[in-house]
Scaffold this motif. Structure first.
Motif, short mmCIF file in Angstrom:
data_model
loop_
_atom_site.label_atom_id
_atom_site.label_comp_id
_atom_site.label_asym_id
_atom_site.label_seq_id
_atom_site.Cartn_x
_atom_site.Cartn_y
_atom_site.Cartn_z
N THR A 83 0.50 50.57 50.37
CA THR A 83 0.47 49.45 51.30
C THR A 83 -0.19 48.26 50.63
O THR A 83 -0.95 48.41 49.67
N ARG A 84 0.09 47.07 51.15
CA ARG A 84 -0.65 45.89 50.71
C ARG A 84 -1.80 45.58 51.68
O ARG A 84 -2.55 44.64 51.45
N SER A 85 -1.95 46.37 52.73
CA SER A 85 -3.09 46.19 53.62
C SER A 85 -4.38 46.48 52.86
O SER A 85 -4.43 47.38 52.01
N CYS A 86 -5.42 45.73 53.18
CA CYS A 86 -6.70 45.96 52.53
C CYS A 86 -7.81 45.54 53.47
O CYS A 86 -7.65 44.62 54.28
N ASN A 87 -8.95 46.20 53.34
CA ASN A 87 -10.10 45.92 54.20
C ASN A 87 -10.96 44.78 53.68
O ASN A 87 -11.88 44.33 54.37
N ILE A 88 -10.70 44.29 52.47
CA ILE A 88 -11.45 43.16 51.92
C ILE A 88 -10.48 42.17 51.28
O ILE A 88 -9.28 42.46 51.16
N ARG A 89 -11.00 41.02 50.88
CA ARG A 89 -10.18 39.97 50.28
C ARG A 89 -10.84 39.50 48.98
O ARG A 89 -11.55 38.49 48.95
N CYS A 90 -10.64 40.23 47.91
CA CYS A 90 -11.25 39.89 46.62
C CYS A 90 -10.68 38.56 46.11
O CYS A 90 -9.48 38.33 46.19
N ILE A 91 -11.55 37.75 45.55
CA ILE A 91 -11.12 36.42 45.10
C ILE A 91 -10.19 36.49 43.89
O ILE A 91 -9.46 35.53 43.61
N ASP A 92 -10.20 37.63 43.18
CA ASP A 92 -9.38 37.75 41.97
C ASP A 92 -8.24 38.74 42.15
O ASP A 92 -7.62 39.15 41.16
N CYS A 93 -7.93 39.15 43.37
CA CYS A 93 -6.93 40.19 43.60
C CYS A 93 -5.59 39.81 42.97
O CYS A 93 -4.99 38.80 43.33
N PHE A 94 -5.10 40.66 42.05
CA PHE A 94 -3.92 40.29 41.27
C PHE A 94 -2.65 40.27 42.10
O PHE A 94 -1.69 39.58 41.74
#
Length: 387
Positions: A83-94
């Protein structure tokens, strides 16, 4: 004792075979005579058992539908983005994870794909995302792959690894968790959000209690550059393996104005880490850090690239589309088909014979290895760098 502790997987190749110790992740190549012997006896020879550090001589033989004299007959490791769902939003997420993609695969489709990958000769499935622990069916997927005798791992931030979930994952047969930590607490929280560092450490502790092997991945950024050495020292004290990754400016990281460090800074970092890199008692590695290459025990009929993209690795996106690499997918690599309507064996052949991929390999062969820290992830395919 679970099945993964009891055997090695052997996949036939044009040159012989790829032998994989499911329990420790060690892989080596054998010639045709050795493959014939293993197929006939269904057991490892004494010398192969020693080389693989195997605790048993029992093997499972897999014969892919087609062999290629210019490539491996199947992927060693498949990165399965659930999934592309995620519990956080990293500033560098590729890949700019956060929200589920339209048309993400359903559980029955994922289980069917796992079956097909196992029959085809895949040896490890790494479930990633997004955050794979968001999927309530993750233990089912791990159990299914484990029932086939495959090695299983997850790429995770570990924040959702409660005691209960860690127990379920361990009982399902999870071998390893690749946990993202981007520096010491202050730097990590700047990249991944307030309070994330403590939650990740807690999740790692829960996983390790269930005998899940934990490795730490750290993306080297401008914001955490000075943390690398003290972080490695801390990880080594805790008995953790560390993989340092270069920053790829894609996804949310595409507009990160102060992202990666310079080549000169990375070279100084390599020198600082040299005692750890040369210490066989610890496990510290990373992009561009180790110059020596382990020689193959046999001569392959083609050049084995250090980067797995388009040769030993495969990525399945959440909607079932096939790519050679998650980074390349984020940088616009075209899909080679979809697992819903095309057999894995056919998708693999389409991938390794792709005009797109071969063209880029030819371009790279004509140029020197890239030392830029920008978007040219494609240069990793044939420049001998780890991926």
């Amino acid at each position: 004792m679970s099945q993964r502790d009891r055997q090695c997987l052997v996949r036939q190749e044009s040159f012989g075979g790829t032998v994989f110790n499911v329990n420790n992740g060690k892989r080596l190549y054998i010639d045709n005579d050795e493959f014939s012997l293993l197929e006939r006896t269904q057991t490892l020879t004494d010398d192969l058992r020693v080389e693989l550090k195997a605790t048993t001589d029992y093997v499972i033989i897999r014969r892919p539908p087609e062999l290629f004299d210019y490539s491996f007959s199947g992927p060693d490791k498949v990165f399965f983005e659930l999934t592309r769902s995620c519990n956080i939003r990293c500033i560098d997420c590729f890949n700019a994870s956060g929200i589920a993609l339209p048309g993400e695969l359903k559980e029955d489709q994922i289980l069917k794909t796992i079956d097909e990958l196992a029959e085809f000769g895949a040896q490890e499935i790494r479930f990633t995302g997004g955050e794979p622990m968001i999927s309530k069916s993750l233990p089912n997927y791990i159990r299914r792959a484990n029932d086939w005798g495959l090695r299983t791992s997850i790429g995770t931030n570990a924040m959702l690894a409660t005691i209960s979930l860690a127990q379920r994952l361990g009982e399902s047969g999870l071998d390893a968790a690749i946990v993202s930590i981007d520096g010491l607490e202050e730097s990590h929280n700047r990249v991944r959000g307030k309070g994330s560092f403590a939650k990740t450490l807690e999740g790692m502790k829960n996983l390790r209690k269930e005998a899940v092997e934990v490795r730490v991945n750290m993306v080297v950024l401008r914001v955490n550059f000075t943390d690398v050495l003290p972080f490695v020292e801390m990880a080594v004290r805790e008995g953790l393996s560390v993989m340092l990754r270069r920053f790829i400016a894609s996804g949310r990281g595409e507009h990160l104005t102060q992202g990666g460090i310079t080549w000169e800074e990375y070279e100084r970092l390599r020198q600082d880490l040299d005692p750890y890199l040369k210490n066989s008692q610890v496990h510290v590695d990373g992009h561009y850090l180790k110059s020596e290459q382990t020689p193959s025990r046999i001569t392959l009929p083609f050049q084995r690239s250090a980067c797995s993209a388009g040769q030993r690795g495969l990525v399945i996106l959440p909607d079932g589309n096939i790519q050679t690499c998650g980074f390349l997918a984020a940088l616009g690599e075209p899909s080679y088909g979809n697992v819903v309507n095309t057999p894995i064996s056919e998708l693999w052949k389409q991938t390794i014979t792709s005009r797109y991929l071969l063209t880029r390999r030819a371009m790279i062969d004509q140029s020197s290895p890239s030392k830029s820290w920008g978007n040219e992830c494609l240069a990793l395919i044939e420049t001998g760098q780890s991926h």
